[in-house]
Design a protein around this motif. Structure first.
Motif, PDB file in Angstrom:
ATOM      1  N   TRP A  13      81.294  27.749 114.512  1.00  0.00           N
ATOM      2  CA  TRP A  13      82.703  27.440 114.711  1.00  0.00           C
ATOM      3  C   TRP A  13      83.551  28.698 114.569  1.00  0.00           C
ATOM      4  O   TRP A  13      83.121  29.694 113.985  1.00  0.00           O
ATOM      5  CB  TRP A  13      83.175  26.361 113.734  1.00  0.00           C
ATOM      6  CG  TRP A  13      83.108  26.726 112.271  1.00  0.00           C
ATOM      7  CD1 TRP A  13      84.107  27.222 111.494  1.00  0.00           C
ATOM      8  CD2 TRP A  13      81.956  26.614 111.413  1.00  0.00           C
ATOM      9  NE1 TRP A  13      83.664  27.424 110.209  1.00  0.00           N
ATOM     10  CE2 TRP A  13      82.358  27.054 110.130  1.00  0.00           C
ATOM     11  CE3 TRP A  13      80.640  26.180 111.590  1.00  0.00           C
ATOM     12  CZ2 TRP A  13      81.485  27.071 109.048  1.00  0.00           C
ATOM     13  CZ3 TRP A  13      79.777  26.201 110.502  1.00  0.00           C
ATOM     14  CH2 TRP A  13      80.200  26.640 109.266  1.00  0.00           C
ATOM     15  N   ILE A  66      79.745  18.134 119.882  1.00  0.00           N
ATOM     16  CA  ILE A  66      81.057  18.662 119.517  1.00  0.00           C
ATOM     17  C   ILE A  66      81.581  17.882 118.317  1.00  0.00           C
ATOM     18  O   ILE A  66      81.751  16.656 118.388  1.00  0.00           O
ATOM     19  CB  ILE A  66      82.051  18.550 120.683  1.00  0.00           C
ATOM     20  CG1 ILE A  66      81.467  19.185 121.943  1.00  0.00           C
ATOM     21  CG2 ILE A  66      83.380  19.206 120.327  1.00  0.00           C
ATOM     22  CD1 ILE A  66      82.268  18.902 123.197  1.00  0.00           C
ATOM     23  N   PRO A 121      84.561  17.647 115.066  1.00  0.00           N
ATOM     24  CA  PRO A 121      85.926  18.088 114.737  1.00  0.00           C
ATOM     25  C   PRO A 121      85.964  18.847 113.414  1.00  0.00           C
ATOM     26  O   PRO A 121      85.137  18.638 112.525  1.00  0.00           O
ATOM     27  CB  PRO A 121      86.690  16.767 114.622  1.00  0.00           C
ATOM     28  CG  PRO A 121      85.654  15.799 114.129  1.00  0.00           C
ATOM     29  CD  PRO A 121      84.357  16.220 114.773  1.00  0.00           C
ATOM     30  N   THR A 122      86.931  19.720 113.292  1.00  0.00           N
ATOM     31  CA  THR A 122      87.190  20.411 112.034  1.00  0.00           C
ATOM     32  C   THR A 122      88.655  20.832 112.011  1.00  0.00           C
ATOM     33  O   THR A 122      89.324  20.873 113.045  1.00  0.00           O
ATOM     34  CB  THR A 122      86.279  21.652 111.869  1.00  0.00           C
ATOM     35  OG1 THR A 122      86.477  22.207 110.556  1.00  0.00           O
ATOM     36  CG2 THR A 122      86.571  22.705 112.903  1.00  0.00           C
ATOM     37  N   CYS A 154      92.002  19.199 114.117  1.00  0.00           N
ATOM     38  CA  CYS A 154      91.607  18.793 115.465  1.00  0.00           C
ATOM     39  C   CYS A 154      92.262  17.470 115.849  1.00  0.00           C
ATOM     40  O   CYS A 154      92.238  16.498 115.089  1.00  0.00           O
ATOM     41  CB  CYS A 154      90.089  18.653 115.529  1.00  0.00           C
ATOM     42  SG  CYS A 154      89.466  18.150 117.133  1.00  0.00           S
ATOM     43  N   ALA A 162      88.383  18.440 124.680  1.00  0.00           N
ATOM     44  CA  ALA A 162      87.896  19.618 123.963  1.00  0.00           C
ATOM     45  C   ALA A 162      88.254  20.899 124.712  1.00  0.00           C
ATOM     46  O   ALA A 162      87.937  21.044 125.898  1.00  0.00           O
ATOM     47  CB  ALA A 162      86.388  19.524 123.777  1.00  0.00           C
ATOM     48  N   ASN A 165      85.253  15.230 125.351  1.00  0.00           N
ATOM     49  CA  ASN A 165      86.002  15.151 124.099  1.00  0.00           C
ATOM     50  C   ASN A 165      85.140  15.474 122.892  1.00  0.00           C
ATOM     51  O   ASN A 165      83.913  15.623 122.987  1.00  0.00           O
ATOM     52  CB  ASN A 165      86.583  13.740 123.942  1.00  0.00           C
ATOM     53  CG  ASN A 165      87.476  13.337 125.097  1.00  0.00           C
ATOM     54  OD1 ASN A 165      88.558  13.857 125.271  1.00  0.00           O
ATOM     55  ND2 ASN A 165      86.979  12.404 125.912  1.00  0.00           N
ATOM     56  N   VAL A 166      85.825  15.554 121.750  1.00  0.00           N
ATOM     57  CA  VAL A 166      85.138  15.700 120.481  1.00  0.00           C
ATOM     58  C   VAL A 166      84.240  14.484 120.267  1.00  0.00           C
ATOM     59  O   VAL A 166      84.586  13.362 120.671  1.00  0.00           O
ATOM     60  CB  VAL A 166      86.150  15.836 119.332  1.00  0.00           C
ATOM     61  CG1 VAL A 166      85.438  15.931 117.992  1.00  0.00           C
ATOM     62  CG2 VAL A 166      87.041  17.043 119.561  1.00  0.00           C
ATOM     63  N   LEU A 192      84.906  29.445 122.737  1.00  0.00           N
ATOM     64  CA  LEU A 192      85.893  28.658 121.997  1.00  0.00           C
ATOM     65  C   LEU A 192      87.225  29.384 121.976  1.00  0.00           C
ATOM     66  O   LEU A 192      87.275  30.597 121.730  1.00  0.00           O
ATOM     67  CB  LEU A 192      85.418  28.414 120.562  1.00  0.00           C
ATOM     68  CG  LEU A 192      84.217  27.481 120.380  1.00  0.00           C
ATOM     69  CD1 LEU A 192      83.706  27.557 118.960  1.00  0.00           C
ATOM     70  CD2 LEU A 192      84.589  26.059 120.743  1.00  0.00           C
ATOM     71  N   ASN A 203      89.250  24.454 116.034  1.00  0.00           N
ATOM     72  CA  ASN A 203      89.282  23.014 115.776  1.00  0.00           C
ATOM     73  C   ASN A 203      87.955  22.304 116.043  1.00  0.00           C
ATOM     74  O   ASN A 203      87.881  21.078 115.972  1.00  0.00           O
ATOM     75  CB  ASN A 203      90.368  22.341 116.629  1.00  0.00           C
ATOM     76  CG  ASN A 203      91.758  22.751 116.212  1.00  0.00           C
ATOM     77  OD1 ASN A 203      92.004  23.053 115.040  1.00  0.00           O
ATOM     78  ND2 ASN A 203      92.684  22.805 117.166  1.00  0.00           N
ATOM     79  N   TYR A 204      86.910  23.082 116.380  1.00  0.00           N
ATOM     80  CA  TYR A 204      85.653  22.455 116.767  1.00  0.00           C
ATOM     81  C   TYR A 204      84.476  23.122 116.081  1.00  0.00           C
ATOM     82  O   TYR A 204      84.472  24.333 115.829  1.00  0.00           O
ATOM     83  CB  TYR A 204      85.442  22.530 118.282  1.00  0.00           C
ATOM     84  CG  TYR A 204      86.651  22.143 119.085  1.00  0.00           C
ATOM     85  CD1 TYR A 204      86.985  20.801 119.275  1.00  0.00           C
ATOM     86  CD2 TYR A 204      87.480  23.109 119.654  1.00  0.00           C
ATOM     87  CE1 TYR A 204      88.116  20.428 120.002  1.00  0.00           C
ATOM     88  CE2 TYR A 204      88.596  22.763 120.385  1.00  0.00           C
ATOM     89  CZ  TYR A 204      88.916  21.422 120.553  1.00  0.00           C
ATOM     90  OH  TYR A 204      90.033  21.064 121.267  1.00  0.00           O
ATOM     91  N   LEU A 208      80.379  23.356 116.929  1.00  0.00           N
ATOM     92  CA  LEU A 208      79.358  23.065 117.930  1.00  0.00           C
ATOM     93  C   LEU A 208      77.990  23.106 117.277  1.00  0.00           C
ATOM     94  O   LEU A 208      77.634  24.076 116.609  1.00  0.00           O
ATOM     95  CB  LEU A 208      79.420  24.080 119.079  1.00  0.00           C
ATOM     96  CG  LEU A 208      80.754  24.141 119.852  1.00  0.00           C
ATOM     97  CD1 LEU A 208      80.607  25.065 121.049  1.00  0.00           C
ATOM     98  CD2 LEU A 208      81.206  22.771 120.290  1.00  0.00           C
TER      99      LEU A 208
END
Length: 311
Positions: A121, A149, A151-152, A155, A161, A222-223, A301, A305-306, A308
């Motif tokens: 991330w 994917i 979230p963090t 997000c 995404a 999407n996430v 990225l 906010n993601y 992986l």
């Protein structure tokens, strides 16, 4: 208590020639669990059981000195195979790494990315910073990567995404990695001209290759979605490339980028890339890709906010 057990089983051995060692093992284990609870119990039990077996000629270590003729005359009810555990574990780990791929930490800007196992991330926002896989895929090979994917941070789960997933020629990795060092917001993505990767953008569902506007391909993702990237480096023919008169048609492809083809005619004279969303085939995104090169997984990225995760 051990001495008592020993005496008990010594007496039993004198009375019985055929000993059921499974019953002895179960009884000794039950008695030892009741009498002691420390970690040395298992070692004491094993030593004691070995002594008992040696009394009736079943010492496992003793048989190693017998000749081949003596060994052939003895009945063998067990076959023991010993593996070099450390070496075996190394082989298995290597096969897993190659099969599933791994993030290439040597070509990762650690001021921009955090890496923990299979997860990666961004720490900062803005700028298309890239990360790469370590497994190279070349001529005749076929590989499919799956990336989840997560979230963090802050997000927004209602938004698509803001990231790109695809592949890049492994010889371009060094050039792109060095180009983006310290660039901040001016960092460029792996699909841009000069680096010529192949990417699928989550925000609008477009695919990119040497372009800034991209081509329409599929839906935005999407996430929580799992995005699959399949690179097929085998030569093949898709669809019917003959007209009604049996004459061979020429491919109308002008670039390596095509729209999602379902019923149309497509001649694939090179490699192809297909994307999947949660296991669903979205269709061929790129074709006629140079099969003389080797490619690696690539992601970009633009925010923090993601997360992986390579599956």
């Amino acid at each position: 208590r051990i001495n008592e057990l020993k005496s008990q089983y010594d007496s039993q051995l004198e009375l019985e020639k055929d000993v059921n060692y499974n019953e002895i093992e179960d009884q000794m284990m039950a008695n030892m669990v009741q009498s002691q609870s420390n970690d040395n119990n298992s070692n004491i039990f094993k030593r004691q059981l070995t002594k008992l077996k040696s009394k009736v000629g079943l010492d496992e270590n003793k048989g190693n000195d017998d000749s081949e003729e003596d060994m052939a005359k003895k009945p063998h009810d067990k076959l023991r195979i010993f593996f070099p555990t450390k070496a075996l574990n190394e082989v298995i780990s290597e096969e897993i790494r190659i099969g599933n791929d791994w993030w290439n930490s040597l070509k990762l800007d650690h001021t921009e990315f955090n890496l923990h196992g299979s997860k990666i991330w961004r720490m900062n926002k803005y700028g298309w910073y890239n990360a790469f896989g370590s497994c190279k895929v070349g001529y005749t090979q076929k590989k499919r990567w799956n990336i989840k994917i997560l979230p963090t941070g802050d997000c927004d789960l209602s938004q698509p995404a803001d990231l790109v997933i695809g592949v890049i020629d492994h010889e371009k990795v060094d050039k792109l990695f060095n180009k983006n060092k310290g660039k901040g917001k001016k960092a460029v993505g792996f699909w841009e001209k000069g680096y010529e990767g192949f990417g699928y953008y989550g925000w609008n569902g477009k695919i990119f290759h040497k372009q800034k506007r991209g081509n329409v391909y599929g839906a935005a993702y999407n996430v929580t979605n799992i995005i699959g990237v399949e690179l097929d480096m085998g030569l093949k023919l898709e669809g019917n490339n003959n007209d009604n008169n049996g004459k061979k048609k020429k491919s109308k492809a002008k670039t390596n980028t095509v729209k999602n083809i379902k019923n149309g005619v497509m001649i694939a004279s090179g490699a192809t890339i297909t994307f999947y969303v949660d296991g669903k085939d979205i269709g061929v995104a790129f074709y006629d890709i140079d099969i003389s090169k080797e490619y690696v997984l690539s992601i970009a990225l633009n925010s923090n906010n993601y997360i992986l995760q390579l599956l």
